[in-house]
Design an enzyme around this catalytic site. Structure first.
Site, short mmCIF file in Angstrom:
data_model
loop_
_atom_site.label_atom_id
_atom_site.label_comp_id
_atom_site.label_asym_id
_atom_site.label_seq_id
_atom_site.Cartn_x
_atom_site.Cartn_y
_atom_site.Cartn_z
CG HIS A 142 -2.01 -1.05 1.12
ND1 HIS A 142 -2.51 -1.54 -0.08
CD2 HIS A 142 -2.68 -1.73 2.10
CE1 HIS A 142 -3.44 -2.45 0.18
NE2 HIS A 142 -3.56 -2.58 1.47
CG HIS A 215 -7.69 -0.79 2.52
ND1 HIS A 215 -8.33 -1.61 3.42
CD2 HIS A 215 -6.60 -1.48 2.08
CE1 HIS A 215 -7.65 -2.73 3.54
NE2 HIS A 215 -6.60 -2.69 2.73
CD GLU A 349 -8.27 -3.58 -0.47
OE1 GLU A 349 -7.18 -2.98 -0.59
OE2 GLU A 349 -8.39 -4.69 0.11
#
Length: 384
Positions: A142, A215, A349
């Protein structure tokens, strides 16, 4: 002497009352909301990195609200009625900036520069190897140690009449190891059809991988007292990308038919979750290859819950979606006063595939100078 003591005590009492009143006034000012346009309010929410943080609330004609902070572009709440008319948030969120600064697991956050994992925290581009932060075992997750979820974005309401918020951020060349100055704009819009539209755009001055997503963790019952195992899920994807023990795709694309990954028809999440192969603690954390012939906005997943009567539809222009069943949630953080425990929330996601910079057969995530990155995702909540 007694009179003097009384005067001193009285003075102390008055001073304390004034101080208390001052504190209450300050707290009131911090908590007060200001309408900046129809359907959009804001309030001060603290400060970090020397920058002011605000909490914005989008409201539509149905009274549905979405909270968004410019810290990390985080969706802090999405309050909708259930089939009984009771309102609660269908996303996991926290009450203060301080709680988010304790680094919960990406609750509601905008993710970048690269959503999901990059294997061995490195990739090669135009003959040069770029090394990233290994913040998830040996892999990059991420965006690194301080991805887009931990920066303060510039925020402004849209110029039109929509309940909309525009966030912008300049990720500088070399930030978290990625090349190029990347200008990013994300627009959140709450429609009167109870849809949360998220539009992502970006431009760069050097070739760089880009994979932006949101997210948010969903629990359609409105409370993490309940697990998500009884939620029913359907994903329009006949294939998925298998992973190794560190959750990096092997590079294969396999059919879901005959496996616990098959959500081409609706199934409860708990029906086959304990049959999912892979590392502890087990469960779904996999990328689905969506069935699509082009990049138009299409319905790709539907989540429903009979307890609340709520349904969540996911539309996207992206080629993939990561289904994560909350396998690593451990109760260290709370939402609505309830701990967020193992499998009490899930993520859907939208994305390009994990580790694409190291997998030439996957759809490319490389953005070149002169090109514009543009993707759209829409989440819609309704009652069944």
């Amino acid at each position: 002497m007694n009179r003097l003591i009384c005067h001193v005590a009285l003075l102390s009492l008055i001073t304390g009352m004034v101080a208390c009143g001052g504190e209450n006034q300050q707290t009131s000012q911090e908590n007060s909301e200001t309408m900046i346009k129809a359907g959009v309010t804001t309030k001060d929410w603290g400060e970090t990195d020397g920058k002011k943080v605000q909490l914005f609330t989008l409201t539509n004609k149905n009274g549905v609200t979405v909270g968004i902070t410019n810290y990390g572009g985080i969706v802090t709440s999405w309050v909708t009625p259930d089939k009984h008319g009771n309102k609660s948030s269908v996303v996991v969120g926290m009450e203060s900036l301080d709680e988010y600064l304790k680094k919960p697991p990406y609750f509601g956050a905008l993710i970048g520069r690269y959503g999901n994992r990059i294997g061995d925290a490195k990739f090669k581009l135009d003959g040069k190897t770029y090394t990233l932060a290994a913040n998830n075992g040996k892999n990059n997750l991420h965006g690194g140690n301080k991805g887009f979820d931990k920066v303060v974005w510039d925020a402004a309401p849209a110029a039109d009449s929509s309940s909309s918020l525009t966030l912008t951020y300049l990720s500088k060349d070399g930030e978290e190891g990625f090349p190029g100055n990347l200008k990013v704009t994300v627009v959140y819009t709450l429609t009167d059809a109870d849809e949360l539209n998220i539009e992502y755009t970006a431009e760069t001055d050097k070739a760089t991988p880009v994979n932006l997503t949101n997210h948010s963790y969903f629990n359609l019952t409105g409370s993490t007292e309940n697990t998500i195992l009884n939620h029913t899920l359907q994903i329009n994807g006949d294939h998925f990308t298998p992973v190794d023990t560190t959750l990096i795709p092997t590079g294969e694309i396999k059919a879901v038919a005959g496996t616990p990954f098959d959500f081409t028809t609706p199934h409860t999440i708990g029906a086959r979750i304990d049959s999912v192969p892979g590392g502890a603690p087990g469960g779904y954390d996999h990328n689905y290859v969506l069935n699509r012939k082009d990049s138009t906005l299409q319905l790709v997943a539907t989540l429903s819950d009979t307890t609340s009567g709520r349904k969540l539809e996911v539309y996207t222009t992206e080629p993939g979606i990561q289904f994560y069943s909350g396998n690593f949630l451990d109760g260290k953080f709370s939402s609505g006063g309830k701990p967020v425990n193992f499998r009490t929330a899930l993520c859907l996601e939208t994305q390009h595939f994990p580790d694409s910079p190291n997998k030439p057969k996957f759809p490319s995530t490389i953005l070149q100078p002169g090109q514009k990155y543009h993707t759209v995702t829409k989440y819609k909540v309704s009652l069944q």
